[in-house]
Design a protein around this motif. Structure first.
Motif, short mmCIF file in Angstrom:
data_model
loop_
_atom_site.label_atom_id
_atom_site.label_comp_id
_atom_site.label_asym_id
_atom_site.label_seq_id
_atom_site.Cartn_x
_atom_site.Cartn_y
_atom_site.Cartn_z
N LYS A 80 58.11 109.99 67.46
CA LYS A 80 59.73 110.05 67.54
C LYS A 80 60.08 108.84 67.88
O LYS A 80 60.16 107.55 67.39
N GLU A 190 62.27 108.22 84.53
CA GLU A 190 60.89 108.89 84.96
C GLU A 190 60.95 109.83 84.16
O GLU A 190 60.64 110.45 83.32
N ALA A 191 59.55 109.96 84.42
CA ALA A 191 58.88 110.88 83.87
C ALA A 191 58.30 112.61 85.22
O ALA A 191 58.17 112.51 86.07
N VAL A 193 56.85 116.86 84.70
CA VAL A 193 56.98 118.42 83.65
C VAL A 193 57.24 119.16 83.53
O VAL A 193 58.59 119.38 84.21
N PRO A 209 55.37 117.14 78.91
CA PRO A 209 55.34 116.32 79.38
C PRO A 209 57.44 115.95 79.03
O PRO A 209 57.34 115.83 77.92
N LEU A 211 60.53 113.55 79.68
CA LEU A 211 61.68 111.86 80.75
C LEU A 211 63.39 112.43 80.64
O LEU A 211 63.85 113.23 79.93
N GLY A 234 59.16 114.65 75.43
CA GLY A 234 57.68 113.39 75.71
C GLY A 234 57.52 113.22 74.51
O GLY A 234 57.16 112.07 73.92
N ARG A 238 61.57 108.50 72.30
CA ARG A 238 61.36 107.35 73.66
C ARG A 238 62.13 105.88 74.33
O ARG A 238 62.99 106.03 73.12
#
Length: 259
Positions: A80, A190-191, A193, A209, A211, A234, A238
């Protein structure tokens, strides 16, 4: 390098297996996407139960070393990429370039549209105000990474619709060509899908996922000059934030935003 389970050791079998697998990945110089042996093969090779194998793999997966894809197998994970986009007023172009990477954009939309209520609120303009919308699918090292939808008031950069943004930084254009200096901003993460459409764009499975980074940038005159929402994979991104504690500073409450 340990190559077998030491049954006289006090270390749990799953921990030993985890270290063995890490050593093998390093010695064999496995690369992201390379396949690892399946659960059954690992059980037979090291003489351990499936519970031991699953626990070792679960830890490796949680640490981002491997990724397990249902129906396909276990693979060395793509690392990531740490991004500092939350803590500094930079764009993805500058952030990737600072790490020596290459980013290009597939510009899907670049036109003037009337601002809807949400965009108008973010940019502090009346609904229907002409804004430039820029939709870009952005590739890092030729892999789809993030889908970004940006809005800029038309009067801020009236010639922006004629620019080629495939290899260019939007922030560099705003500052260098249109004299817009970004001085502050507000960003949130925020997270979510991936929808079916977003999944197709990013090359991930539906429901994977993502972000979601939302941003509003403010210029020297104190007015918003740009807003965007960016959907980051996702499994590839990160966000990193550097924190400091100041003595005597008033506490800032945790903000929880609900729809």
């Amino acid at each position: 390098m340990q190559s077998s389970i030491d049954r006289s050791s006090l270390l749990p079998f799953y921990h030993q297996l985890k270290q063995i697998l890490l050593g093998e990945m390093e010695s064999r110089e496995l690369k992201p996407g390379d396949r690892l042996p399946g659960d059954h093969e690992l059980c037979e090779r090291y003489g351990v139960s499936r519970t031991v194998v699953r626990q070792a793999l679960a830890e490796l997966e949680s640490e981002g070393v491997i990724e397990r894809i249902k129906g396909r197998g276990t693979f060395v994970a793509h690392p990531k990429t740490p991004e500092g986009l939350v803590q500094s007023l930079t764009g993805l172009y500058e952030d990737v370039a600072a790490r020596g990477g290459h980013l290009r954009s597939q510009v899907r939309r670049l036109e003037v549209v009337p601002a809807d209520a949400q965009v108008a609120g973010a940019l502090d303009v009346p609904p229907g105000h002409p804004v430039i919308v820029i939709e870009r699918l952005r590739f890092v090292e030729e892999e789809p990474w993030v889908l970004t939808i940006t809005h800029v008031p038309q009067e801020v950069a009236p010639g922006l619709v004629d620019e080629d943004l495939t290899q260019e930084s939007l922030y560099a254009l705003l500052e260098g060509r249109f004299g817009v200096r970004l001085v502050q901003g507000r960003r949130s993460v925020e997270a979510a899908v991936a929808s079916a459409e977003l999944a197709r764009s990013l090359g991930v499975n539906r429901g994977a996922p993502v972000l979601v980074l939302r941003s509003v940038s403010v210029g020297e005159q104190g007015r918003p000059v740009e807003s965007f929402v960016a959907f980051h994979r996702g499994d590839r991104s990160r966000f990193e934030v550097e924190l400091s504690r100041r003595q005597g500073a008033p506490p800032r409450p945790l903000m929880i935003v609900t729809d």
